[in-house]
Design a protein around this motif. Structure first.
Motif, PDB file in Angstrom:
ATOM      1  N   ILE A 123      -3.020  -6.724 -12.914  1.00  0.00           N
ATOM      2  CA  ILE A 123      -2.905  -7.815 -11.945  1.00  0.00           C
ATOM      3  C   ILE A 123      -2.938  -7.219 -10.556  1.00  0.00           C
ATOM      4  O   ILE A 123      -2.145  -6.329 -10.241  1.00  0.00           O
ATOM      5  CB  ILE A 123      -1.605  -8.607 -12.161  1.00  0.00           C
ATOM      6  CG1 ILE A 123      -1.591  -9.223 -13.564  1.00  0.00           C
ATOM      7  CG2 ILE A 123      -1.441  -9.694 -11.101  1.00  0.00           C
ATOM      8  CD1 ILE A 123      -0.316  -9.941 -13.887  1.00  0.00           C
ATOM      9  N   SER A 124      -3.845  -7.688  -9.745  1.00  0.00           N
ATOM     10  CA  SER A 124      -3.981  -7.144  -8.398  1.00  0.00           C
ATOM     11  C   SER A 124      -3.910  -8.251  -7.380  1.00  0.00           C
ATOM     12  O   SER A 124      -4.051  -9.417  -7.696  1.00  0.00           O
ATOM     13  CB  SER A 124      -5.324  -6.403  -8.251  1.00  0.00           C
ATOM     14  OG  SER A 124      -6.404  -7.299  -8.375  1.00  0.00           O
ATOM     15  N   ASP A 125      -3.604  -7.908  -6.218  1.00  0.00           N
ATOM     16  CA  ASP A 125      -3.637  -8.819  -5.104  1.00  0.00           C
ATOM     17  C   ASP A 125      -4.015  -8.063  -3.847  1.00  0.00           C
ATOM     18  O   ASP A 125      -3.432  -7.108  -3.541  1.00  0.00           O
ATOM     19  CB  ASP A 125      -2.337  -9.432  -4.772  1.00  0.00           C
ATOM     20  CG  ASP A 125      -2.329  -9.950  -3.368  1.00  0.00           C
ATOM     21  OD1 ASP A 125      -3.290 -10.530  -2.904  1.00  0.00           O
ATOM     22  OD2 ASP A 125      -1.323  -9.747  -2.742  1.00  0.00           O
ATOM     23  N   ASN A 126      -3.053  -8.954  -3.573  1.00  0.00           N
ATOM     24  CA  ASN A 126      -2.106  -8.776  -2.617  1.00  0.00           C
ATOM     25  C   ASN A 126      -1.406  -9.756  -3.120  1.00  0.00           C
ATOM     26  O   ASN A 126      -2.456 -10.551  -2.975  1.00  0.00           O
ATOM     27  CB  ASN A 126      -1.824  -9.087  -1.372  1.00  0.00           C
ATOM     28  CG  ASN A 126      -2.084  -8.500  -0.206  1.00  0.00           C
ATOM     29  OD1 ASN A 126      -2.785  -7.651  -0.171  1.00  0.00           O
ATOM     30  ND2 ASN A 126      -1.439  -9.026   0.702  1.00  0.00           N
ATOM     31  N   ASN A 213       1.152 -13.050  11.592  1.00  0.00           N
ATOM     32  CA  ASN A 213       0.758 -11.816  12.273  1.00  0.00           C
ATOM     33  C   ASN A 213       1.386 -10.579  11.630  1.00  0.00           C
ATOM     34  O   ASN A 213       0.817  -9.488  11.667  1.00  0.00           O
ATOM     35  CB  ASN A 213       1.150 -11.901  13.753  1.00  0.00           C
ATOM     36  CG  ASN A 213       0.482 -10.832  14.580  1.00  0.00           C
ATOM     37  OD1 ASN A 213      -0.651 -10.467  14.330  1.00  0.00           O
ATOM     38  ND2 ASN A 213       1.185 -10.317  15.570  1.00  0.00           N
ATOM     39  N   GLU A 214       2.547 -10.734  11.028  1.00  0.00           N
ATOM     40  CA  GLU A 214       3.191  -9.596  10.370  1.00  0.00           C
ATOM     41  C   GLU A 214       2.405  -9.155   9.141  1.00  0.00           C
ATOM     42  O   GLU A 214       2.388  -7.980   8.782  1.00  0.00           O
ATOM     43  CB  GLU A 214       4.620  -9.970   9.970  1.00  0.00           C
ATOM     44  CG  GLU A 214       5.428  -8.813   9.434  1.00  0.00           C
ATOM     45  CD  GLU A 214       6.868  -9.189   9.151  1.00  0.00           C
ATOM     46  OE1 GLU A 214       7.580  -8.388   8.536  1.00  0.00           O
ATOM     47  OE2 GLU A 214       7.286 -10.302   9.553  1.00  0.00           O
ATOM     48  N   ALA A 215       1.724 -10.109   8.485  1.00  0.00           N
ATOM     49  CA  ALA A 215       0.924  -9.779   7.306  1.00  0.00           C
ATOM     50  C   ALA A 215      -0.463  -9.281   7.686  1.00  0.00           C
ATOM     51  O   ALA A 215      -0.988  -8.347   7.078  1.00  0.00           O
ATOM     52  CB  ALA A 215       0.809 -11.004   6.394  1.00  0.00           C
ATOM     53  N   SER A 216      -1.082  -9.887   8.691  1.00  0.00           N
ATOM     54  CA  SER A 216      -2.455  -9.513   9.068  1.00  0.00           C
ATOM     55  C   SER A 216      -2.496  -8.350  10.051  1.00  0.00           C
ATOM     56  O   SER A 216      -3.464  -7.590  10.083  1.00  0.00           O
ATOM     57  CB  SER A 216      -3.165 -10.716   9.689  1.00  0.00           C
ATOM     58  OG  SER A 216      -2.566 -11.079  10.917  1.00  0.00           O
ATOM     59  N   GLY A 241      -2.454 -21.536  -4.615  1.00  0.00           N
ATOM     60  CA  GLY A 241      -2.163 -21.411  -3.200  1.00  0.00           C
ATOM     61  C   GLY A 241      -2.882 -20.301  -2.475  1.00  0.00           C
ATOM     62  O   GLY A 241      -2.384 -19.830  -1.441  1.00  0.00           O
ATOM     63  N   SER A 242      -4.049 -19.866  -2.956  1.00  0.00           N
ATOM     64  CA  SER A 242      -4.837 -18.843  -2.272  1.00  0.00           C
ATOM     65  C   SER A 242      -6.052 -19.485  -1.613  1.00  0.00           C
ATOM     66  O   SER A 242      -6.641 -20.415  -2.160  1.00  0.00           O
ATOM     67  CB  SER A 242      -5.290 -17.764  -3.261  1.00  0.00           C
ATOM     68  OG  SER A 242      -4.175 -17.068  -3.764  1.00  0.00           O
ATOM     69  N   ARG A 255     -10.727 -10.792   2.308  1.00  0.00           N
ATOM     70  CA  ARG A 255      -9.772 -11.017   1.233  1.00  0.00           C
ATOM     71  C   ARG A 255      -9.259 -12.443   1.267  1.00  0.00           C
ATOM     72  O   ARG A 255      -9.509 -13.187   2.221  1.00  0.00           O
ATOM     73  CB  ARG A 255      -8.593 -10.042   1.326  1.00  0.00           C
ATOM     74  CG  ARG A 255      -7.898 -10.058   2.675  1.00  0.00           C
ATOM     75  CD  ARG A 255      -6.586  -9.329   2.667  1.00  0.00           C
ATOM     76  NE  ARG A 255      -5.562 -10.073   1.984  1.00  0.00           N
ATOM     77  CZ  ARG A 255      -4.268  -9.751   2.027  1.00  0.00           C
ATOM     78  NH1 ARG A 255      -3.854  -8.712   2.710  1.00  0.00           N
ATOM     79  NH2 ARG A 255      -3.381 -10.468   1.374  1.00  0.00           N
ATOM     80  N   THR A 256      -8.558 -12.832   0.206  1.00  0.00           N
ATOM     81  CA  THR A 256      -7.959 -14.166   0.166  1.00  0.00           C
ATOM     82  C   THR A 256      -6.552 -14.098   0.749  1.00  0.00           C
ATOM     83  O   THR A 256      -5.912 -13.046   0.748  1.00  0.00           O
ATOM     84  CB  THR A 256      -7.904 -14.696  -1.272  1.00  0.00           C
ATOM     85  OG1 THR A 256      -7.106 -13.815  -2.074  1.00  0.00           O
ATOM     86  CG2 THR A 256      -9.303 -14.798  -1.861  1.00  0.00           C
TER      87      THR A 256
END
Length: 270
Positions: A123-126, A213-216, A241-242, A255-256
């Motif tokens: 399982i990958s993401d983020n 902004n903290e995530a990107s 929710g993506s 990315r999503t």
């Protein structure tokens, strides 16, 4: 930045202005204010219901993610590849200087396949872990005790030991079933508690959104810096929710993004 709808309305009334829709107009004005939107606090309530993940046995299901960039270390490493086994919570990690597909493949081969076997799912993401370990009666002997005789190894009765192991194997399936029941009960309780705090949020294709902004990390992160950046346009809504986004120049983001890192934008369309 604006203080709030009620405060704006009160100021307008004090200087002699009034119209029937003054409160609604003030609310829309504040919603569309760029500064108010990019500095608005990030909500801490979950926006999607919890999706429970279970694993049938050890080292079958792994989750992988990439952390960083961090401050450069020796060898100019600034990213971290991390994988975790969903059953045992065993973690494998490796620092790297850059992220490429070949590095990910080599990491998985060297650290997962060659050590734990071929995984069934990646399982990958983020919960609460098992209260009863199926192998709690199996006591390990470290290599030092093998080379240095002790009372435990010298006086062991191999026949009795073999019989005890067979009994443990006979009881193993029952213990695993009980552990699975406890796991399901614990995760159901956790899911009920988590979902009680959900404030459902969703977007449609064409909606404008801001990114956390903290995530990107698209803007310089400072104590008083913007908490949101954008806006971006939603190009596709995916499951759970993506969303896929594109910027104001029409470029698709690579990315999503999860709804927890997005916020509705109230400015005019691009």
């Amino acid at each position: 930045m604006h203080a709030g709808t009620r405060s704006i309305v009160a100021k307008a009334l004090r200087i002699g202005y009034y119209w029937p829709t003054i409160h609604e107009d003030a609310r829309k004005l504040i919603q569309a204010c760029q500064d108010c939107q990019v500095h608005k606090p990030v909500p801490r309530n979950p926006q999607q219901k919890l999706s429970l993940i279970t694993s049938p046995w050890l080292f079958y299901k792994w989750g992988i993610d990439i952390a960083g960039p961090f401050s450069e270390g020796p060898g100019k490493v600034k990213f971290l590849i991390v994988v975790i086994d969903y059953f045992t919570k065993w973690i494998e990690a490796k620092p790297v200087a850059t992220i490429t597909g070949s590095q990910i493949k080599k990491f998985m081969w060297d650290n997962i396949v060659c050590r734990f076997g071929l995984p069934g799912e990646i399982i990958s993401d983020n919960g609460k872990q098992f209260q009863d370990n199926p192998f709690k009666d199996w006591e390990a002997v470290i290599p030092a005790k093998i080379g240095m005789p002790t009372l435990r190894t010298a006086e062991v009765n191999l026949e009795e030991n073999k019989e005890s192991l067979e009994i443990n194997l006979d009881l193993l399936e029952e213990r695993r079933e009980l552990a699975a029941i406890r796991e399901a009960k614990s995760k159901t309780k956790m899911e009920r508690y988590y979902n009680s705090k959900v404030r459902s949020v969703s977007f449609r294709t064409g909606d404008l959104v801001y990114r956390n902004n903290e995530a990107s990390r698209a803007e310089d992160i400072r104590k008083l810096g913007p908490k949101w950046e954008g806006p971006y346009e939603v190009t596709e809504a995916l499951r759970k929710g993506s969303y896929k986004l594109r910027d104001r120049d029409g470029n698709q983001l690579p990315r999503t993004w999860n709804v927890s890192n997005l916020k509705k934008c109230y400015v005019h369309k691009m």
